[in-house]
Enzyme design. Structure first.
Site, PDB file in Angstrom:
ATOM      1  N   ILE A  11     -59.463  28.038  85.841  1.00 46.90           N
ATOM      2  CA  ILE A  11     -60.638  26.865  86.075  1.00 46.90           C
ATOM      3  C   ILE A  11     -61.782  27.269  85.651  1.00 46.90           C
ATOM      4  O   ILE A  11     -62.384  26.078  86.122  1.00 46.90           O
ATOM      5  CB  ILE A  11     -60.270  27.176  87.462  1.00 46.90           C
ATOM      6  CG1 ILE A  11     -61.410  26.895  88.429  1.00 46.90           C
ATOM      7  CG2 ILE A  11     -61.349  28.826  88.028  1.00 46.90           C
ATOM      8  CD1 ILE A  11     -60.744  25.108  88.691  1.00 46.90           C
ATOM      9  N   SER A  33     -64.923  37.918  79.704  1.00 47.02           N
ATOM     10  CA  SER A  33     -63.824  37.781  79.839  1.00 47.02           C
ATOM     11  C   SER A  33     -62.895  38.904  78.413  1.00 47.02           C
ATOM     12  O   SER A  33     -63.697  38.685  77.827  1.00 47.02           O
ATOM     13  CB  SER A  33     -63.542  36.252  79.091  1.00 47.02           C
ATOM     14  OG  SER A  33     -63.062  35.968  80.423  1.00 47.02           O
ATOM     15  N   ARG A  34     -62.011  38.783  79.110  1.00 50.93           N
ATOM     16  CA  ARG A  34     -61.048  39.937  77.707  1.00 50.93           C
ATOM     17  C   ARG A  34     -60.895  39.550  77.343  1.00 50.93           C
ATOM     18  O   ARG A  34     -60.773  39.244  75.764  1.00 50.93           O
ATOM     19  CB  ARG A  34     -59.837  40.738  79.038  1.00 50.93           C
ATOM     20  CG  ARG A  34     -60.460  41.680  79.622  1.00 50.93           C
ATOM     21  CD  ARG A  34     -59.247  41.545  80.694  1.00 50.93           C
ATOM     22  NE  ARG A  34     -59.489  40.376  81.305  1.00 50.93           N
ATOM     23  CZ  ARG A  34     -57.513  40.595  81.942  1.00 50.93           C
ATOM     24  NH1 ARG A  34     -56.871  42.272  82.159  1.00 50.93           N
ATOM     25  NH2 ARG A  34     -57.372  40.058  82.190  1.00 50.93           N
ATOM     26  N   LYS A  87     -63.087  30.393  95.082  1.00 53.60           N
ATOM     27  CA  LYS A  87     -61.575  31.251  96.207  1.00 53.60           C
ATOM     28  C   LYS A  87     -60.673  31.615  96.021  1.00 53.60           C
ATOM     29  O   LYS A  87     -60.339  30.986  94.943  1.00 53.60           O
ATOM     30  CB  LYS A  87     -61.862  29.926  96.975  1.00 53.60           C
ATOM     31  CG  LYS A  87     -60.836  28.611  96.200  1.00 53.60           C
ATOM     32  CD  LYS A  87     -59.954  28.560  95.441  1.00 53.60           C
ATOM     33  CE  LYS A  87     -58.781  28.898  96.524  1.00 53.60           C
ATOM     34  NZ  LYS A  87     -57.390  28.720  95.092  1.00 53.60           N
ATOM     35  N   ASP A 165     -52.719  29.894  97.898  1.00 51.84           N
ATOM     36  CA  ASP A 165     -53.641  29.938  97.273  1.00 51.84           C
ATOM     37  C   ASP A 165     -54.040  28.665  97.338  1.00 51.84           C
ATOM     38  O   ASP A 165     -55.594  27.496  97.357  1.00 51.84           O
ATOM     39  CB  ASP A 165     -53.334  30.535  95.740  1.00 51.84           C
ATOM     40  CG  ASP A 165     -54.429  30.032  94.978  1.00 51.84           C
ATOM     41  OD1 ASP A 165     -54.836  30.998  95.084  1.00 51.84           O
ATOM     42  OD2 ASP A 165     -54.056  28.605  94.286  1.00 51.84           O
TER      43      ASP A 165
END
Ligand code: NAP
Length: 307
Positions: A11, A33-34, A87, A165
């Protein structure tokens, strides 16, 4: 204002990065971010390191799945940054309340975004329903999980919500457009025998005016997705389709409002306003219905799911 994005996955890449790039309000100053990065943007794998290195970053936008999100939100708020949450805003209601309390204590803004609520025709649907007498409302939210969440195992892990979701997107619209609150009275949840979250669900709600309100969720829809809410009233029928992007009244299309920005540009414009005015925008009503479905729902075991 400088903003940082955390959790560079589906996303973030599909929606957040382009919405920030097109916005007059924001500059993407850093990512955390990894594995994921954004070309030309300072990249970190650790949130604390990014916060230390970028005191100019006023807002942290969290695009992680719900379960890991709380710890990141807590850390960003403790560092005095405003926070924007994808969300659902958390994996539980209690952790969302805890974040709201922390944000108030630190005097920073907290925004629980509901992207479907920001869809172009949602305000028109709300305005249309405001003075109508509802008889029946049916939510149909059906899509193919393999297309929309390819290989994302977290959706089937505890806290991943399963078919809720996408279902919570429908509930974010429902709770916005109805002039009176409803509450869940019955749910049937279909759990694949090898997974922790439901792959389909049927829910019924109590409406104070006696209207029939129901919701069908399915994650194994083989064809085109259906993201539709149909409302029959004494004065006519309104259909909100394509996740809130299209609307008809008695079969006639309603024109898209001039200047409508679409979901994510609208959310980032709302966040810019919130930072200017201060405060928290943390409506948990969509997640409350999901929690109620898990509390009250009948659990039905169905065939196992493999990608
Ligand atoms: P995703 O691609 O699976 O995850 C986003 C990124 O979060 C991953 O790439 C990963 O980045 C990081 N992440 C995952 N698990 C983590 C963990 N345990 N700890 C730390 N970082 C972790 O998921 P997504 O589809 O973008 O969804 C993220 C959120 O956006 C969800 O709440 C979802 O409901 C919402 N959303 C998704 C969509 C959609 O179409 N997919 C649409 C609207 C909203 P690194 O591996 O690089 O750390």
């Amino acid at each position: 204002m400088d903003i940082a994005l955390v959790g560079i996955g589906k996303i973030a890449v599909d929606q957040h990065v382009p919405a920030i790039a097109d916005s007059p309000d924001w500059t993407l100053a850093a990512t955390v971010s990894r594995r994921g990065t954004v070309d030309g943007v300072a990249a970190y794998t650790d949130l604390g390191a990014m916060l230390d290195a970028h005191p100019e970053v006023r807002v942290v936008s969290l695009c992680l799945p719900p379960v890991p999100r709380f710890d990141y939100a807590r850390q960003a708020i403790a560092a005095g940054r405003h926070v924007m949450l994808e969300k659902p805003p958390g994996a539980t209601l209690a952790e969302c309340h805890a974040l709201a309390a922390l944000a108030a204590e630190q005097r920073v803004c907290l925004f629980a975004t509901w992207h479907s609520r920001a869809a172009d025709m949602v305000p028109a649907a709300k305005a249309w329903l405001a003075d109508k007498t509802l008889r029946r409302l049916q939510i149909t939210w059906k899509e193919n999980v393999r297309q929309w969440h390819p290989g994302q195992d977290w959706v089937f892990e505890p806290g991943g919500l399963g078919v809720f979701d996408p279902g919570v997107n429908a509930l974010s619209i429902l709770t916005e457009i109805l002039p009176v609150p409803v509450h869940l009275t019955r749910a049937r949840l279909m759990f694949p025998e090898n997974r922790h979250t439901p792959i389909a669900a049927s829910c019924t709600f109590h409406h104070p005016g006696g209207a029939e309100v129901g919701m069908e969720l399915d994650w194994l829809e083989p064809g085109a997705p259906a993201w539709r809410i149909e409302a029959e009233t004494e004065e006519g029928t309104m259909v909100l389709d394509k996740g809130g992007a299209e609307m008809t009244v008695n079969g006639t299309p309603v024109a898209r409002p001039e200047g409508a920005l679409g979901e994510y540009p609208t959310l980032y414009a709302q966040m810019a306003r919130l930072v200017k005015t201060g405060g928290t925008d943390m409506d948990l009503s969509p997640l409350r219905h999901v929690a109620d479905a898990f509390l009250l729902g009948e659990r039905i075991r169905v065939e196992g799911f493999e990608w």
